[in-house]
Design a protein around this motif. Structure first.
Motif, PDB file in Angstrom:
ATOM      1  N   ARG A 101      12.559 -23.345 -94.578  1.00 41.36           N
ATOM      2  CA  ARG A 101      11.492 -23.812 -93.689  1.00 41.36           C
ATOM      3  C   ARG A 101      12.051 -24.649 -92.545  1.00 41.36           C
ATOM      4  N   GLN A 102      13.136 -25.402 -92.791  1.00 40.89           N
ATOM      5  CA  GLN A 102      13.749 -26.183 -91.709  1.00 40.89           C
ATOM      6  C   GLN A 102      14.358 -25.260 -90.656  1.00 40.89           C
ATOM      7  N   GLU A 103      14.951 -24.154 -91.097  1.00 45.21           N
ATOM      8  CA  GLU A 103      15.539 -23.208 -90.152  1.00 45.21           C
ATOM      9  C   GLU A 103      14.470 -22.503 -89.315  1.00 45.21           C
ATOM     10  N   VAL A 104      13.337 -22.195 -89.957  1.00 47.88           N
ATOM     11  CA  VAL A 104      12.228 -21.594 -89.211  1.00 47.88           C
ATOM     12  C   VAL A 104      11.715 -22.570 -88.154  1.00 47.88           C
ATOM     13  N   ALA A 105      11.548 -23.828 -88.537  1.00 43.97           N
ATOM     14  CA  ALA A 105      11.069 -24.841 -87.598  1.00 43.97           C
ATOM     15  C   ALA A 105      12.021 -24.981 -86.408  1.00 43.97           C
ATOM     16  N   ALA A 106      13.327 -25.021 -86.670  1.00 48.40           N
ATOM     17  CA  ALA A 106      14.312 -25.161 -85.604  1.00 48.40           C
ATOM     18  C   ALA A 106      14.305 -23.936 -84.684  1.00 48.40           C
ATOM     19  N   HIS A 107      14.123 -22.758 -85.282  1.00 51.05           N
ATOM     20  CA  HIS A 107      14.120 -21.515 -84.498  1.00 51.05           C
ATOM     21  C   HIS A 107      12.923 -21.473 -83.552  1.00 51.05           C
ATOM     22  N   ILE A 108      11.733 -21.780 -84.061  1.00 53.94           N
ATOM     23  CA  ILE A 108      10.533 -21.762 -83.216  1.00 53.94           C
ATOM     24  C   ILE A 108      10.621 -22.840 -82.141  1.00 53.94           C
ATOM     25  N   ARG A 109      11.114 -23.993 -82.495  1.00 52.99           N
ATOM     26  CA  ARG A 109      11.251 -25.076 -81.512  1.00 52.99           C
ATOM     27  C   ARG A 109      12.164 -24.657 -80.348  1.00 52.99           C
TER      28      ARG A 109
ATOM     29  N   ILE B 241       2.445 -23.409 -90.194  1.00 56.05           N
ATOM     30  CA  ILE B 241       3.280 -23.938 -89.106  1.00 56.05           C
ATOM     31  C   ILE B 241       2.406 -24.763 -88.169  1.00 56.05           C
ATOM     32  N   VAL B 242       2.819 -25.977 -87.919  1.00 57.50           N
ATOM     33  CA  VAL B 242       2.093 -26.862 -87.008  1.00 57.50           C
ATOM     34  C   VAL B 242       3.039 -27.305 -85.902  1.00 57.50           C
ATOM     35  N   VAL B 243       2.589 -27.134 -84.659  1.00 56.30           N
ATOM     36  CA  VAL B 243       3.356 -27.571 -83.502  1.00 56.30           C
ATOM     37  C   VAL B 243       2.666 -28.802 -82.906  1.00 56.30           C
ATOM     38  N   SER B 244       3.433 -29.877 -82.722  1.00 55.23           N
ATOM     39  CA  SER B 244       2.904 -31.113 -82.143  1.00 55.23           C
ATOM     40  C   SER B 244       3.651 -31.438 -80.860  1.00 55.23           C
ATOM     41  N   SER B 245       2.992 -32.207 -79.998  1.00 61.18           N
ATOM     42  CA  SER B 245       3.602 -32.598 -78.739  1.00 61.18           C
ATOM     43  C   SER B 245       2.847 -33.802 -78.176  1.00 61.18           C
ATOM     44  N   THR B 246       3.405 -34.395 -77.140  1.00 58.97           N
ATOM     45  CA  THR B 246       2.699 -35.502 -76.471  1.00 58.97           C
ATOM     46  C   THR B 246       1.471 -34.996 -75.735  1.00 58.97           C
ATOM     47  N   ASP B 247       1.391 -33.677 -75.525  1.00 54.41           N
ATOM     48  CA  ASP B 247       0.226 -33.076 -74.879  1.00 54.41           C
ATOM     49  C   ASP B 247      -0.496 -32.189 -75.887  1.00 54.41           C
ATOM     50  N   PRO B 248      -1.481 -32.740 -76.624  1.00 61.67           N
ATOM     51  CA  PRO B 248      -2.168 -31.957 -77.668  1.00 61.67           C
ATOM     52  C   PRO B 248      -2.822 -30.692 -77.132  1.00 61.67           C
ATOM     53  N   MET B 249      -3.374 -30.728 -75.934  1.00 63.91           N
ATOM     54  CA  MET B 249      -4.042 -29.555 -75.378  1.00 63.91           C
ATOM     55  C   MET B 249      -3.056 -28.400 -75.176  1.00 63.91           C
ATOM     56  N   LEU B 250      -1.806 -28.754 -74.888  1.00 60.77           N
ATOM     57  CA  LEU B 250      -0.797 -27.739 -74.631  1.00 60.77           C
ATOM     58  C   LEU B 250      -0.407 -26.978 -75.894  1.00 60.77           C
ATOM     59  N   VAL B 251      -0.408 -27.672 -77.032  1.00 58.59           N
ATOM     60  CA  VAL B 251       0.078 -27.042 -78.267  1.00 58.59           C
ATOM     61  C   VAL B 251      -1.035 -26.448 -79.111  1.00 58.59           C
ATOM     62  N   ASN B 252      -2.296 -26.640 -78.733  1.00 55.05           N
ATOM     63  CA  ASN B 252      -3.397 -26.086 -79.523  1.00 55.05           C
ATOM     64  C   ASN B 252      -3.288 -24.573 -79.678  1.00 55.05           C
ATOM     65  N   GLN B 253      -2.762 -23.918 -78.660  1.00 51.68           N
ATOM     66  CA  GLN B 253      -2.668 -22.462 -78.700  1.00 51.68           C
ATOM     67  C   GLN B 253      -1.681 -21.965 -79.750  1.00 51.68           C
ATOM     68  N   PHE B 254      -0.809 -22.858 -80.225  1.00 52.04           N
ATOM     69  CA  PHE B 254       0.204 -22.459 -81.203  1.00 52.04           C
ATOM     70  C   PHE B 254      -0.180 -22.794 -82.642  1.00 52.04           C
TER      71      PHE B 254
ATOM     72  N   THR C 176       6.577 -28.320 -87.601  1.00 49.63           N
ATOM     73  CA  THR C 176       6.573 -28.576 -89.047  1.00 49.63           C
ATOM     74  C   THR C 176       6.189 -27.306 -89.788  1.00 49.63           C
ATOM     75  N   VAL C 177       6.989 -26.938 -90.775  1.00 50.07           N
ATOM     76  CA  VAL C 177       6.729 -25.741 -91.574  1.00 50.07           C
ATOM     77  C   VAL C 177       6.567 -26.146 -93.034  1.00 50.07           C
TER      78      VAL C 177
END
Length: 275
Positions: A126-134, A56-69, A149-150
């Motif tokens: 995997r799409q449902e997991v991605a939507a749930h975490i988001r 599972i990869v989490v992306s955002s406009t703030d990379p420092m914010l999502v590194n923890q995930f 992204t899963v």
């Protein structure tokens, strides 16, 4: 022409015609023209089960914010401290020649996700997991614009029997059919029974066996095993010729010399009988 010569010629002609007969069980989809317009069953994607592994990869406009995930940040942090993961170690329980960072679905169908804690993923695509975490990240205002992204890590199909490349196949897409598996295995050999391809599957703790006839497209498309699931075993049964070759006597009666000898013997006996 003497009667015994006529008999010999007839026998030889019968043998020749038998050897030239085109097998009717080699060509795939022999009823393809007859089933135009057939309603197809709904596509059946992979759904997560205990012991499956996902990345599972989490992306955002703030990379420092999502590194923890992201598990990749764990590896980066260890590297920054001068420490590396051992080659046989991986987060999430994977082992192998290199570190694969992945979440392993536990027996309760959950994964431990950073900050969010337990996340139920069993039975989800995997799409449902991605939507749930988001949605959970947004609801807790942890990340306002996450892109999640899963990817599957270890969804395997086993293909055995009369195929050109038997072994384990890594399913790389959401909808994986028996044709995909056989194509990955290099297709059936000429000794594989097209009408008797078996799929072994565990359903609710019980073993189920499905038989698919590749010569009959309607039979194949309507089978519950047309769309494969993780850990399915596809077995292509050897035909009678291959089974005979495995015996001590081998495929003796398919050898031309044997038939020539038999025809000669029958001709001699016919000649003696007609004298």
């Amino acid at each position: 022409m003497k009667p015994y010569i006529h008999t010999t010629l007839l026998l030889m002609l019968a043998c020749w015609l038998g050897s030239c007969t085109t097998p009717k069980n080699v060509a795939y989809f022999q009823d393809a023209e007859a089933i135009r317009g057939m309603t197809l069953q709904n596509e059946q994607p992979f759904r997560l089960r205990p012991k499956d592994k996902i990345n599972i990869v989490v992306s955002s406009t703030d990379p420092m914010l999502v590194n923890q995930f992201n598990l990749t940040s764990v590896s980066q942090n260890l590297h920054a401290l001068g420490t590396t993961l051992a080659p046989e170690t991986s987060i999430g329980g994977n082992t192998g020649g290199s570190a694969i960072l992945a979440y392993t679905v536990d027996e309760q169908g959950d994964i431990d996700f950073p900050v969010l804690g337990k996340v139920s993923v069993q039975g989800k695509t995997r799409q449902e997991v991605a939507a749930h975490i988001r949605s959970r990240l947004i609801a807790r205002e942890l990340v306002l614009d996450p892109i999640v992204t899963v990817e599957y890590v270890n969804l395997m199909i086993n293909v055995l029997g009369e195929v050109n490349r038997p072994g384990r196949i890594n399913a790389q897409k959401d909808y994986f059919t028996i044709l995909d598996a056989l194509a990955e295995a290099g297709d059936l050999t000429i000794n594989g029974q097209r009408e008797n391809v078996m799929v072994f599957r565990e359903v609710a703790g019980e073993d189920q066996t499905y038989v698919i006839n590749l010569c009959d497209r309607q039979n194949m498309l309507s089978s519950p095993a047309y769309y494969l699931q993780q850990n399915d075993v596809v077995y292509v049964t050897p035909n009678s010729k291959k089974q005979r070759e495995a015996k001590t006597a081998g495929n003796t009666f398919n050898q031309p010399a044997i038939w020539v000898s038999l025809v000669s013997l029958i001709s001699t006996m016919a000649a003696l009988w007609l004298k």
